[in-house]
Design a protein around this motif. Structure first.
Motif, PDB file in Angstrom:
ATOM      1  N   GLY A 282      -5.825  11.154  -4.366  1.00 51.85           N
ATOM      2  CA  GLY A 282      -6.322   9.790  -4.241  1.00 51.85           C
ATOM      3  C   GLY A 282      -5.579   8.815  -5.121  1.00 51.85           C
ATOM      4  O   GLY A 282      -5.200   7.719  -4.673  1.00 51.85           O
ATOM      5  N   VAL A 283      -5.341   9.183  -6.375  1.00 45.38           N
ATOM      6  CA  VAL A 283      -4.645   8.294  -7.299  1.00 45.38           C
ATOM      7  C   VAL A 283      -3.225   8.005  -6.806  1.00 45.38           C
ATOM      8  O   VAL A 283      -2.729   6.868  -6.930  1.00 45.38           O
ATOM      9  CB  VAL A 283      -4.612   8.906  -8.711  1.00 45.38           C
ATOM     10  N   ILE A 284      -2.573   9.000  -6.220  1.00 45.76           N
ATOM     11  CA  ILE A 284      -1.217   8.800  -5.699  1.00 45.76           C
ATOM     12  C   ILE A 284      -1.197   7.677  -4.672  1.00 45.76           C
ATOM     13  O   ILE A 284      -0.363   6.758  -4.727  1.00 45.76           O
ATOM     14  CB  ILE A 284      -0.688  10.109  -5.079  1.00 45.76           C
ATOM     15  N   PHE A 285      -2.121   7.713  -3.723  1.00 46.94           N
ATOM     16  CA  PHE A 285      -2.106   6.712  -2.665  1.00 46.94           C
ATOM     17  C   PHE A 285      -2.650   5.366  -3.143  1.00 46.94           C
ATOM     18  O   PHE A 285      -2.235   4.311  -2.651  1.00 46.94           O
ATOM     19  CB  PHE A 285      -2.878   7.225  -1.450  1.00 46.94           C
ATOM     20  N   VAL A 286      -3.563   5.366  -4.110  1.00 47.29           N
ATOM     21  CA  VAL A 286      -3.993   4.099  -4.712  1.00 47.29           C
ATOM     22  C   VAL A 286      -2.814   3.439  -5.421  1.00 47.29           C
ATOM     23  O   VAL A 286      -2.600   2.222  -5.318  1.00 47.29           O
ATOM     24  CB  VAL A 286      -5.166   4.342  -5.688  1.00 47.29           C
ATOM     25  N   LEU A 287      -2.030   4.229  -6.140  1.00 47.29           N
ATOM     26  CA  LEU A 287      -0.837   3.699  -6.803  1.00 47.29           C
ATOM     27  C   LEU A 287       0.162   3.154  -5.789  1.00 47.29           C
ATOM     28  O   LEU A 287       0.794   2.116  -6.019  1.00 47.29           O
ATOM     29  CB  LEU A 287      -0.180   4.782  -7.657  1.00 47.29           C
ATOM     30  N   LEU A 288       0.294   3.867  -4.671  1.00 49.38           N
ATOM     31  CA  LEU A 288       1.202   3.395  -3.619  1.00 49.38           C
ATOM     32  C   LEU A 288       0.738   2.042  -3.096  1.00 49.38           C
ATOM     33  O   LEU A 288       1.540   1.115  -2.926  1.00 49.38           O
ATOM     34  CB  LEU A 288       1.252   4.421  -2.481  1.00 49.38           C
ATOM     35  N   GLY A 289      -0.576   1.908  -2.839  1.00 55.91           N
ATOM     36  CA  GLY A 289      -1.102   0.626  -2.392  1.00 55.91           C
ATOM     37  C   GLY A 289      -0.933  -0.458  -3.441  1.00 55.91           C
ATOM     38  O   GLY A 289      -0.670  -1.628  -3.111  1.00 55.91           O
ATOM     39  N   GLN A 290      -1.057  -0.076  -4.698  1.00 52.23           N
ATOM     40  CA  GLN A 290      -0.912  -1.044  -5.783  1.00 52.23           C
ATOM     41  C   GLN A 290       0.500  -1.617  -5.846  1.00 52.23           C
ATOM     42  O   GLN A 290       0.705  -2.749  -6.278  1.00 52.23           O
ATOM     43  CB  GLN A 290      -1.298  -0.363  -7.097  1.00 52.23           C
ATOM     44  N   GLN A 291       1.496  -0.840  -5.409  1.00 52.40           N
ATOM     45  CA  GLN A 291       2.882  -1.310  -5.435  1.00 52.40           C
ATOM     46  C   GLN A 291       3.198  -2.273  -4.295  1.00 52.40           C
ATOM     47  O   GLN A 291       4.180  -3.020  -4.364  1.00 52.40           O
ATOM     48  CB  GLN A 291       3.841  -0.110  -5.349  1.00 52.40           C
ATOM     49  N   LEU A 292       2.375  -2.272  -3.231  1.00 48.69           N
ATOM     50  CA  LEU A 292       2.714  -3.034  -2.027  1.00 48.69           C
ATOM     51  C   LEU A 292       2.819  -4.536  -2.253  1.00 48.69           C
ATOM     52  O   LEU A 292       3.765  -5.161  -1.750  1.00 48.69           O
ATOM     53  CB  LEU A 292       1.698  -2.727  -0.921  1.00 48.69           C
ATOM     54  N   PRO A 293       1.871  -5.183  -2.962  1.00 45.10           N
ATOM     55  CA  PRO A 293       2.018  -6.635  -3.149  1.00 45.10           C
ATOM     56  C   PRO A 293       3.333  -7.023  -3.820  1.00 45.10           C
ATOM     57  O   PRO A 293       3.970  -8.004  -3.415  1.00 45.10           O
ATOM     58  CB  PRO A 293       0.811  -6.995  -4.024  1.00 45.10           C
ATOM     59  N   ASP A 294       3.750  -6.258  -4.824  1.00 44.13           N
ATOM     60  CA  ASP A 294       5.029  -6.550  -5.472  1.00 44.13           C
ATOM     61  C   ASP A 294       6.185  -6.390  -4.499  1.00 44.13           C
ATOM     62  O   ASP A 294       7.125  -7.200  -4.485  1.00 44.13           O
ATOM     63  CB  ASP A 294       5.239  -5.632  -6.676  1.00 44.13           C
ATOM     64  N   LEU A 295       6.116  -5.346  -3.676  1.00 42.51           N
ATOM     65  CA  LEU A 295       7.172  -5.130  -2.698  1.00 42.51           C
ATOM     66  C   LEU A 295       7.184  -6.230  -1.654  1.00 42.51           C
ATOM     67  O   LEU A 295       8.251  -6.671  -1.201  1.00 42.51           O
ATOM     68  CB  LEU A 295       6.986  -3.762  -2.027  1.00 42.51           C
ATOM     69  N   ALA A 296       6.002  -6.687  -1.252  1.00 43.57           N
ATOM     70  CA  ALA A 296       5.918  -7.769  -0.267  1.00 43.57           C
ATOM     71  C   ALA A 296       6.499  -9.068  -0.833  1.00 43.57           C
ATOM     72  O   ALA A 296       7.173  -9.828  -0.124  1.00 43.57           O
ATOM     73  CB  ALA A 296       4.472  -7.972   0.170  1.00 43.57           C
ATOM     74  N   ARG A 297       6.217  -9.318  -2.132  1.00 46.10           N
ATOM     75  CA  ARG A 297       6.759 -10.536  -2.749  1.00 46.10           C
ATOM     76  C   ARG A 297       8.278 -10.482  -2.854  1.00 46.10           C
ATOM     77  O   ARG A 297       8.938 -11.520  -2.909  1.00 46.10           O
ATOM     78  CB  ARG A 297       6.140 -10.724  -4.132  1.00 46.10           C
ATOM     79  N   GLY A 298       8.807  -9.265  -2.882  1.00 42.71           N
ATOM     80  CA  GLY A 298      10.260  -9.140  -2.927  1.00 42.71           C
ATOM     81  C   GLY A 298      10.912  -9.161  -1.560  1.00 42.71           C
ATOM     82  O   GLY A 298      12.117  -8.934  -1.449  1.00 42.71           O
ATOM     83  N   ALA A 299      10.121  -9.422  -0.510  1.00 47.40           N
ATOM     84  CA  ALA A 299      10.662  -9.404   0.852  1.00 47.40           C
ATOM     85  C   ALA A 299      11.743 -10.466   1.040  1.00 47.40           C
ATOM     86  O   ALA A 299      12.719 -10.266   1.776  1.00 47.40           O
ATOM     87  CB  ALA A 299       9.542  -9.621   1.869  1.00 47.40           C
ATOM     88  N   THR A 300      11.589 -11.618   0.373  1.00 48.66           N
ATOM     89  CA  THR A 300      12.597 -12.676   0.500  1.00 48.66           C
ATOM     90  C   THR A 300      13.953 -12.198   0.022  1.00 48.66           C
ATOM     91  O   THR A 300      14.989 -12.428   0.662  1.00 48.66           O
ATOM     92  CB  THR A 300      12.163 -13.907  -0.322  1.00 48.66           C
TER      93      THR A 300
END
Length: 544
Positions: A282-300
């Motif tokens: 569970g913690v692995i996938f929560v951490l993965l989800g936690q990284q998504l906003p930062d990755l999305a902000r780097g989409a530009t």
């Protein structure tokens, strides 16, 4: 204090995800729910974890792979070892080469070496994600065993390819001879460390327990430390820590087959490991989800690196790469099935051809998971001359997008592919009947022998005989009932077994209620209540 709060928050999210996955009207795989919670909590709060991939690998990957290796059915693993190795080694190399050239063609701004890095990151499937998908989709057991065995081994081959591709980009040189030698050392060294450490620890543990007794807490802690020890030693020796953890787990199942551990130790250890597995997954996938906003902000930045301005190009890249992964996997699985059938034909065996839909199931079941993201995050920040590593943000963003997309695709497509497909039902009833009957016979012989030894020379020998008869009555049905030969009689016996099971569960429920009632009225002490409830729970576990 902040670190403690982060850990507690992640564990709380894991608990919440366990409830949500059961109340959502249309069930979703648990990893997707946990990824969503991780992304949500990061968006609405300042919850943030700087994910160090090396610490991530050390904390989460060894125990989970160790447990998968420990619990995977060994009969299926060795029966289909050829197919598993073809997928775990051949498919990884096939994917890295084919996908690497395709990514470079699709994204010309990404250097060929970096394209191979992304392909290597995406090549291994994730055993945690595979298990999560199978919990919601009725994949045939043999296919599931092959997928689990593949995902246990292809992590090492994929990460080895990643190491070579990264070294080529960093140094500008690549030697196939050195690569082969390094791969052999990584694989054989890692396996050797895992096997040797587990056998050595098991021998010492059993030797100490036989002389000074066994303490369950110590035994459980030793089992928790073994995968970390195997991983750290292997990495220190420049071997594959992942293969060391897997090999340690597989070896652990054989070490434990001696049955020297106490029953109470095995029961408690299983409970502890189940909790560790659920929490770490569970913690692995929560951490993965936690990284998504930062990755999305780097989409530009990602779009700019690719030479585009429109965000929809990212969707094109993800769809193209995901489709290519599925196509390459389908081709390899089809070739592997044909090769297996050809070998069987040469041996004079007749195998039923595999339906194309089942090949598609095996292709789409190769979902990516947290190991893929962690591998992407290990890419260096800069080249030796100090310049930024080319297209690093692009690699990480695409890796995260493929993880989520593969999970969604498998969730949506697998039930439709399996619907209406004639899946042979695997029955192990005869095997179970034989095992129970053999064990009952051995138990009755031991009872009779022990009774004679205990009663020898005593005047009250008849008491021992009566006690032996009472104990034997517990085992006699396993011999008499399982020895029935005709199909009709077997059906009757199994119907009786089901009725007996229902009656036992009803009786156990009444027992538990009565014990709790007595404890509530202070007629039974708490210690006695817990002891009796534990005995009732163990009996109930036989019928669930």
């Amino acid at each position: 204090m902040d670190t403690v709060m982060l850990v507690l928050t992640m564990l709380l999210l894991v608990v919440v995800s366990g409830f949500l996955v059961r109340v959502i009207p249309r069930p979703l795989p648990l990893p997707l729910v946990q990824i969503g919670l991780g992304a949500l909590i990061t968006t609405v709060s300042d919850f943030h974890v700087d994910l160090d991939p090396h610490i991530f690998f050390l904390l989460f990957i060894p125990p989970l792979l160790f447990l998968d290796g420990w619990r995977i059915p060994k009969t299926g693993l060795f029966r289909d070892k050829g197919t598993i190795l073809e997928l775990a080694l051949g498919l990884v190399i096939f994917t890295v080469i084919g996908l690497g050239f395709l990514i470079h063609w699709l994204i010309p701004s990404m250097p060929l070496g970096v394209a191979f890095i992304l392909a290597a990151v995406l090549s291994p499937t994730d055993p945690i994600a595979v298990s999560a998908i199978s919990a919601r989709v009725p994949i045939p057991k043999r296919v599931m065993h092959i997928l689990e065995g593949e995902s246990l081994l292809n992590d090492a081959s994929g990460l080895v390819c990643l190491r070579f591709a990264t070294a080529a980009v960093m140094t500008g040189a690549f030697s196939i001879t050195n690569a082969m030698a390094t791969f052999i050392w990584l694989a054989l060294g890692g396996i050797g460390v895992g096997v040797a450490l587990t056998i050595g620890v098991g021998y010492i543990k059993n030797w100490l327990s036989s002389r000074w007794g066994e303490e369950s807490g110590t035994q459980i802690l030793i089992s928790l430390l073994i995968p970390f020890g195997a991983y750290i030693i292997a990495e220190h020796m420049a071997c594959s820590g992942i293969l060391a953890a897997v090999a340690a787990g597989i070896t652990m199942s054989y070490v434990e087959a001696s049955g020297q551990a106490m029953a109470s130790t095995r029961i408690r250890r299983n409970v502890v490991w189940d909790a560790v597995q659920f929490s770490a997954n569970g913690v692995i996938f929560v951490l993965l989800g936690q990284q998504l906003p930062d990755l999305a902000r780097g989409a530009t930045t990602v779009i700019t690196e690719a030479g585009h301005r429109e965000a929809w190009w990212l969707v094109v890249y993800v769809i193209a790469i995901l489709g290519s992964l599925a196509a390459l996997r389908f081709i390899w699985v089809w070739l592997s099935v044909r090769f297996t059938m050809m070998r069987a034909h040469l041996r004079g065996e007749a195998l039923q051809p595999m339906h194309w839909r089942m090949i598609s199931v095996m292709s789409l079941s190769g979902v990516r998971g947290a190991i893929t993201l962690a591998a992407a995050l290990t890419i260096p920040l800069a080249l030796p001359d100090g310049t930024p590593f080319p297209a690093r943000d692009m690699v990480i963003f695409l890796a995260a997008a493929i993880i989520i997309s593969s999970l969604i695709l498998a969730t949506v497509a697998l039930p439709r592919l399996l619907h209406g497909l004639d899946i042979p039902q695997e029955s192990h009833q005869e095997e179970e009947d034989f095992a129970r009957m053999s064990a009952a016979k051995a138990a009755m012989q031991a009872i009779e022998k022990t009774q004679h030894e205990m009663a020898e020379g005593r005047t009250d020998a008849d008491l021992y005989a009566r006690a032996a008869i009472r104990v034997m009555e517990l085992y006699r049905p396993h011999i008499e009932d399982k020895a029935v030969k005709t199909g009709e009689e077997r059906d009757v016996i199994r119907q009786i077994d089901n009725i007996e099971r229902y009656l036992h569960l009803a009786a156990i429920k009444a027992e538990r209620s009565e014990i709790l009632k007595l404890a509530k009225s202070r007629q039974v002490e708490d210690d006695m209540m817990r002891k009796l409830l534990r005995e009732i729970d163990l009996v109930e576990a036989r019928y669930l």
